[in-house]
Design an enzyme around this catalytic site. Structure first.
Site, PDB file in Angstrom:
ATOM      1  CG  MET A 211      25.448  59.611 115.238  1.00  0.00           C
ATOM      2  SD  MET A 211      26.591  60.402 116.369  1.00  0.00           S
ATOM      3  CE  MET A 211      25.893  62.025 116.512  1.00  0.00           C
TER       4      MET A 211
ATOM      5  NE  ARG B  97      29.367  69.695  86.461  1.00  0.00           N
ATOM      6  CZ  ARG B  97      29.169  68.388  86.604  1.00  0.00           C
ATOM      7  NH1 ARG B  97      28.478  67.926  87.623  1.00  0.00           N
ATOM      8  NH2 ARG B  97      29.672  67.534  85.743  1.00  0.00           N
TER       9      ARG B  97
ATOM     10  CE1 TYR C  53      17.757  60.704 121.649  1.00  0.00           C
ATOM     11  CE2 TYR C  53      18.534  59.983 119.494  1.00  0.00           C
ATOM     12  CZ  TYR C  53      18.780  60.297 120.825  1.00  0.00           C
ATOM     13  OH  TYR C  53      20.054  60.188 121.311  1.00  0.00           O
TER      14      TYR C  53
ATOM     15  CE  LYS D  99      30.753  61.857  88.858  1.00  0.00           C
ATOM     16  NZ  LYS D  99      30.284  62.801  87.837  1.00  0.00           N
TER      17      LYS D  99
HETATM   18  C1  LIG Z   1      29.593  62.185  86.807  1.00  0.00           C
HETATM   19  C2  LIG Z   1      29.947  62.454  85.409  1.00  0.00           C
HETATM   20  C3  LIG Z   1      29.777  61.458  84.433  1.00  0.00           C
HETATM   21  C4  LIG Z   1      29.057  60.159  84.697  1.00  0.00           C
HETATM   22  O1  LIG Z   1      27.682  60.413  84.785  1.00  0.00           O
HETATM   23  P1  LIG Z   1      26.593  59.250  85.013  1.00  0.00           P
HETATM   24  O2  LIG Z   1      25.291  59.929  84.935  1.00  0.00           O
HETATM   25  O3  LIG Z   1      26.839  58.688  86.364  1.00  0.00           O
HETATM   26  O4  LIG Z   1      26.808  58.238  83.936  1.00  0.00           O
HETATM   27  C5  LIG Z   1      30.271  61.731  83.162  1.00  0.00           C
HETATM   28  N1  LIG Z   1      30.871  62.915  82.873  1.00  0.00           N
HETATM   29  C6  LIG Z   1      31.022  63.891  83.779  1.00  0.00           C
HETATM   30  C7  LIG Z   1      31.667  65.165  83.375  1.00  0.00           C
HETATM   31  C8  LIG Z   1      30.547  63.710  85.073  1.00  0.00           C
HETATM   32  O5  LIG Z   1      30.676  64.696  85.967  1.00  0.00           O
END
Ligand SMILES: *Cc1c(COP(=O)(O)O)cnc(C)c1O
Length: 362
Positions: free
Chosen positions: A303, A138, A255, A39
């Site tokens: 920036m 969540r 700055y 992801k």
């Molecule tokens: C991001 C995520 C993972 C991976 O987690 P890590 O701590 O990076 O290994 C696994 N399962 C779900 C549902 C996640 O959101």
């Protein structure tokens, strides 16, 4: 001129290091399927290239967050299973998921019915995963709602639950709570198997959970950060000195003139700033590597540019390579070091490297 000759800032991804981290997890979690989590553009490392690597190594499934991410990988020629962790919205978008052979997470009756009807029209079984919230707070159905939902799933003929998962909230800090989450999840997946004779894989552990206990491995594990950090470092963020100037003692840098030289100094400007994801909290606090030495960030990160005190270096020149994150010679600036200064976690440091910056596989 070719891009690689005029490009000033880039990220190098060490594919072999990534592969080695993945193999290490595979060996450690022997017996469980590995679902690499790619992801957020593989935590800023570049999901397309790393998904190709995962696919070439023979893994059969990966996880992403959104449908957008899944489609990007499909368009890039990834043909292994892709699980989407985020529930698909609106429900009609499940059509697009199916067209792209993406496996959704389904958490409500409306989506389940819609998905079942697509499958029925296509006269085939379509796979989805179910997420149970055992304490992460969540996404995911509550444990009690899951018991009811399983009954509903059992009535649908074409939508098939091929996976059930949950996510740990405190696997790094609270053994007892983690164990409680695990037991609830274990009980509910047992119920699905025994009461409804469902066949599916169950998975709960991400990186920390994988390391904490082998019993958490179940049928599959979902490593994310451990593929990128902790084993061999995968990512090196580089730029080049853009400009060098000699300044007298008492000279203000950047700055707000928050840094005033205490002696005649040599200051390098590097073409990197907060627009690139180089956090402004690194102002007067961070370090970069030039010629194998740690050199301090002086004054505020702007920036597009940041100033570095290179008075200690001999013969530094415009065009010299600068490492912002990663190793150079024997020195290292780790994501953890930057994260500590920015009061965050290394995940965020990786993800915040701007997508405009080219990822180059090495
Ligand atoms: C991001 C995520 C993972 C991976 O987690 P890590 O701590 O990076 O290994 C696994 N399962 C779900 C549902 C996640 O959101």
């Amino acid at each position: 001129m070719k891009e690689q000759n005029y490009i000033q800032t880039w990220v190098e991804i060490d594919k072999k290091a990534f592969a080695s981290n993945l193999k290490k997890i595979k060996t450690f979690a022997k017996g469980a399927e590995i679902i690499p989590v790619l992801k957020a553009d593989a935590y800023g490392h570049g999901a397309v290239e790393l998904a190709k690597e995962v696919q070439n190594m023979g893994f059969i499934r990966i996880a992403v967050f959104s449908m957008q991410e899944g489609i990007e990988l499909r368009n890039a020629g990834i043909h292994i299973a892709i699980l989407m962790l985020n529930p698909v919205e609106p429900v009609e978008a499940l059509n697009t998921a199916v067209e792209n052979f993406l496996v959704p997470t389904i958490l409500d009756i409306k989506s389940l019915d819609f998905f079942d009807s697509i499958a029925k029209k296509q006269k085939r079984l379509l796979p989805f995963h179910l997420e149970v919230d055992t304490g992460m707070g969540r996404t995911g159905l509550s444990v009690s709602d899951t018991y009811d939902f399983l009954g509903e799933i059992n009535k649908r003929k074409y939508a098939k639950m091929t996976g059930m998962y949950s996510h740990f909230a405190v696997s790094d800090t609270d053994k007892k709570f983690t164990q409680k989450q695990f037991e609830q999840f274990h009980a509910i997946s047992r119920c699905a198997r025994l009461k409804y004779d469902m066949r599916f894989i169950s998975h709960i552990a991400s990186s920390v959970g994988i390391l904490k206990s082998k019993k958490y491995h179940l049928d599959a594990v979902r490593p994310g950060i451990s593929l990128y950090e902790g084993g061999q470092p995968v990512l090196t963020w580089k730029t080049k000195i853009a400009y060098i100037k000699k300044v007298p003692s008492g000279f203000g840098i950047s700055y707000g003139r928050t840094f005033i030289t205490k002696k005649p100094s040599v200051i390098a400007a590097i073409p990197i700033g907060y627009c690139d994801g180089y956090n402004r909290l690194l102002s007067n606090k961070g370090f970069v590597l030039i010629k194998g030495k740690r050199c301090p960030v002086t004054g505020r990160v702007t920036m597009n540019m940041t100033m570095i005190d290179i008075s200690a270096l001999k013969n530094a020149a415009v065009g010299d390579e600068v490492v912002l994150l990663g190793r150079q010679g024997k020195q290292e600036v780790s994501a953890k070091e930057i994260a500590d200064i920015c009061k965050t976690i290394s995940y965020e440091i990786f993800c915040n490297i701007s997508p405009r910056i080219k990822r180059i596989m090495v």
